[in-house]
Design a protein around this motif. Structure first.
Motif, PDB file in Angstrom:
ATOM      1  N   ALA A  79       0.823  -1.210   0.000  1.00  0.00           N
ATOM      2  CA  ALA A  79       0.000   0.000   0.000  1.00  0.00           C
ATOM      3  C   ALA A  79       0.858   1.262   0.000  1.00  0.00           C
ATOM      4  N   LEU A  80       1.899   1.270   0.824  1.00  0.00           N
ATOM      5  CA  LEU A  80       2.788   2.432   0.866  1.00  0.00           C
ATOM      6  C   LEU A  80       3.521   2.608  -0.456  1.00  0.00           C
TER       7      LEU A  80
ATOM      8  N   LEU B 103       1.702   9.240  -6.128  1.00  0.00           N
ATOM      9  CA  LEU B 103       2.180  10.614  -5.956  1.00  0.00           C
ATOM     10  C   LEU B 103       3.197  10.983  -7.029  1.00  0.00           C
ATOM     11  N   LEU B 104       4.072  10.031  -7.363  1.00  0.00           N
ATOM     12  CA  LEU B 104       5.070  10.283  -8.394  1.00  0.00           C
ATOM     13  C   LEU B 104       4.403  10.494  -9.753  1.00  0.00           C
ATOM     14  N   ALA B 105       3.398   9.695 -10.063  1.00  0.00           N
ATOM     15  CA  ALA B 105       2.690   9.838 -11.342  1.00  0.00           C
ATOM     16  C   ALA B 105       2.009  11.199 -11.430  1.00  0.00           C
TER      17      ALA B 105
ATOM     18  N   VAL C  99       7.544   9.130   0.979  1.00  0.00           N
ATOM     19  CA  VAL C  99       6.670   7.969   1.196  1.00  0.00           C
ATOM     20  C   VAL C  99       7.383   6.699   0.746  1.00  0.00           C
ATOM     21  N   ALA C 100       8.135   6.793  -0.356  1.00  0.00           N
ATOM     22  CA  ALA C 100       8.874   5.632  -0.854  1.00  0.00           C
ATOM     23  C   ALA C 100       9.954   5.191   0.122  1.00  0.00           C
ATOM     24  N   VAL C 101      10.564   6.147   0.806  1.00  0.00           N
ATOM     25  CA  VAL C 101      11.576   5.790   1.812  1.00  0.00           C
ATOM     26  C   VAL C 101      10.930   4.998   2.945  1.00  0.00           C
ATOM     27  N   VAL C 102       9.756   5.469   3.397  1.00  0.00           N
ATOM     28  CA  VAL C 102       9.035   4.736   4.452  1.00  0.00           C
ATOM     29  C   VAL C 102       8.643   3.351   3.956  1.00  0.00           C
TER      30      VAL C 102
END
Length: 254
Positions: free
Chosen positions: A17-18, A25-27, A67-70
């Motif tokens: 999900a994350l 968000l990137l898109a 968010v990707a780091v998390v």
């Protein structure tokens, strides 16, 4: 009869999900950044609104990367390979998106904040065929004298070129080269050529004039490139003149 149950992935739905949230968000960031230029060209947005869109796109890209780091940390702890890979890709793409406006800002700081460049500061080539278009544009028709010192400091090696070929041959080669570069030819006269270069993304128009002066040993080529809009051109006009004159000289070399 025995029932078999598929073991639940470690961490449940959270890693995936994350990762998907980061991708979303990137898109959105990529769509906003890609659409800013066309929206301005189609007159759906003003220039200020388009730049605001770029700013929002950069913020979204930063958010996607965070968010990707998390997601990467959660997926790493849960040993989920696919969310880890997706998170790494989003982080890389997010950094690439944010790097572009940062590079533009650094470039703006490294070049003179001017938009009109000429190879002859004492007698800049004048626009004739494009005069009306420049009068209707925000930037001046004539070369601003205040730009001369900044140009000398920022582009000290920019100047006219001497080509050991007769003027008609130089003019024909200059016109051919301008067309190859996608410039819109406004006029071709005996000793001058005027054209318009349009940027692909935002559709900014830069006006160009090439002046040819016959000499005993050949032809002197002077050039001027000026943006119709904006205070700083980020070095675009100087680079255009430099590369064009180099290509023209190489084309007409013995």
């Amino acid at each position: 009869m025995s029932l078999t149950f598929k073991p639940r992935p470690r961490g449940g739905r959270w890693p995936a999900a994350l990762a998907w949230l980061a991708v979303l968000l990137l898109a959105m960031a990529a769509a906003l950044m890609a659409g800013a230029g066309p929206a301005y060209r189609l007159e759906w947005l003003s220039l200020g609104q388009s730049f605001s869109l770029l700013h929002r796109a950069a913020l979204l890209a930063v958010g996607a990367a965070l968010v990707a780091v998390v997601a990467l940390l959660v997926a790493g702890v849960c040993r989920r390979a696919r969310p880890v890979l997706a998170s790494l890709l989003v982080i890389g793409a997010g950094v690439a998106i944010v790097a572009q406006p940062l590079q533009m800002r650094e470039l703006a700081r490294s070049v003179p904040p001017i938009h009109d460049i000429t190879t002859d500061l004492a007698d800049p080539p004048a626009f004739e065929a494009l005069a009306e278009a420049r009068r209707a544009a925000p930037n001046a028709l004539d070369y601003p004298p205040a730009f001369a010192e900044a140009q000398r400091e920022g582009y000290p090696h920019l100047g006219p070129v001497e080509i050991a070929r007769p003027l008609p041959a130089v003019r024909d080669a200059a016109e051919a080269l301008a067309r190859e570069r996608g410039w819109s030819i406004a006029a071709v006269r005996e000793r001058r050529l005027e054209a318009v270069a349009t940027t692909r993304w935002f559709g900014f128009e830069d006006d160009i004039v090439i002046r040819l002066t016959p000499r005993a040993a050949g032809t002197t080529v002077d050039m001027r490139s000026a943006s119709r809009l904006g205070q700083s051109d980020l070095g675009t006009n100087a680079a255009r003149i430099q590369t064009f004159l180099e290509a023209l000289t190489a084309r007409l070399a013995p």
